[in-house]
Design an enzyme around this catalytic site. Structure first.
Site: not given
Length: 295
Positions: A168, A220, A290
């Protein structure tokens, strides 16, 4: 060069979580060359620039926001470049193309490597900038080079060796401030189209059974700690279905925050903070966001 400027866009209408007050303005880019006029335009408009793709990984605060949205609406369709590396084929696509459009197109061409991203919302540019991943596939794993714009360097193609790519995480090396992803090239493996489609069908079926993919979410909320699953720790801490006002963690997947309709950013942030504290106390893990909170 005159850029399209839209006054006072609401972040709630630009993000998949449907939260956020009005920004100062939105600047729309139709071609990569439009970026050449961006620095001067941003200086005139004031406010902090926020690059916006499909708005699928953002939690925007309510109230008036001192932001100028920058939206690369670069819709150059995917094309196969005549560059082959063994059994790999290079594909170029504009940053404003929907990620699902690219995933489906690759399947029809018999090009594998991003099929796991079926069902992931947003644009190609946003997926690259966040190194989106699912079911073992990630944009960063296939990324060959990107065309970027920065205020200091202007328009430039940057190869993989000059990119910091991880879980990420995506950043051009040596760039600490604003940058825009305008185009991307991916190296994809050659495979039978029917096999790719079968994988996509299986992935999508599993996602529909385990994730609230039709709800108003930002994807998420937390990154997975090394060797752990954030959703499992959240569920163990009692947050599957946990609700505050009209914001709730999904019962299907406890790492998805859902706007049930009329939710507020304050409720979302309070719920997130409470969840982090509960997981810290129960599991000893510090859950890292995130989703990006703006501003």
């Amino acid at each position: 060069m005159a850029l399209e400027i839209l006054p006072g866009p609401a972040l709630a209408s630009r993000t998949t979580l449907r939260l956020g007050g009005p920004a100062l303005a939105e600047v729309v880019l139709e071609t990569p060359e439009d970026a050449e006029a961006l620095a001067g335009t941003l200086e005139k408009l004031g406010g902090a620039p926020l690059v916006l793709g499909g708005g699928s990984n953002l939690l925007a605060r309510d109230g008036e926001l001192p932001l100028v949205l920058v939206r690369p609406r670069l819709a150059a369709e995917p094309v196969i470049l005549r560059q082959r590396h063994g059994q790999q084929v290079r594909v170029r696509v504009g940053a404003g193309v929907k990620l699902q459009r690219l995933v489906a197109w690759l399947a029809t061409q018999g090009l594998a490597g991003l099929a796991g991203l079926i069902g992931v919302p947003g644009t190609v540019g946003g997926a690259v900038a966040g190194n989106a991943g699912s079911y073992g596939d990630a944009t960063g794993d296939r990324l060959a080079r990107v065309r970027l714009w920065t205020p200091e360097g202007g328009l430039v193609w940057v190869g993989r060796d000059d990119l910091d790519i991880g879980y990420r995480r995506f950043a051009p090396r040596g760039v600490t401030g604003l940058f825009l992803v305008l185009e991307a090239e991916f190296d994809c493996a050659v495979r039978e189209p029917i096999a790719i489609r079968q994988d996509m069908i299986a992935h999508l079926k599993k996602k529909r059974a385990s994730q609230p993919i039709t709800a108003a979410t930002a994807g998420c909320v937390f990154k997975n700690p090394p060797g752990e699953a954030a959703w499992r720790m959240l569920a163990e801490a009692g947050f599957a279905g946990k609700r505050l006002g009209n914001m709730a963690f999904s019962e299907l997947h406890a790492n998805f925050l859902v706007n049930l309709g009329g939710g507020t950013s304050d409720a979302a942030l309070d719920l997130i903070g409470t969840a982090q504290g509960a997981v810290r106390e129960l599991c000893g893990h510090e859950l890292e966001l995130e989703v990006k909170v703006v501003p």
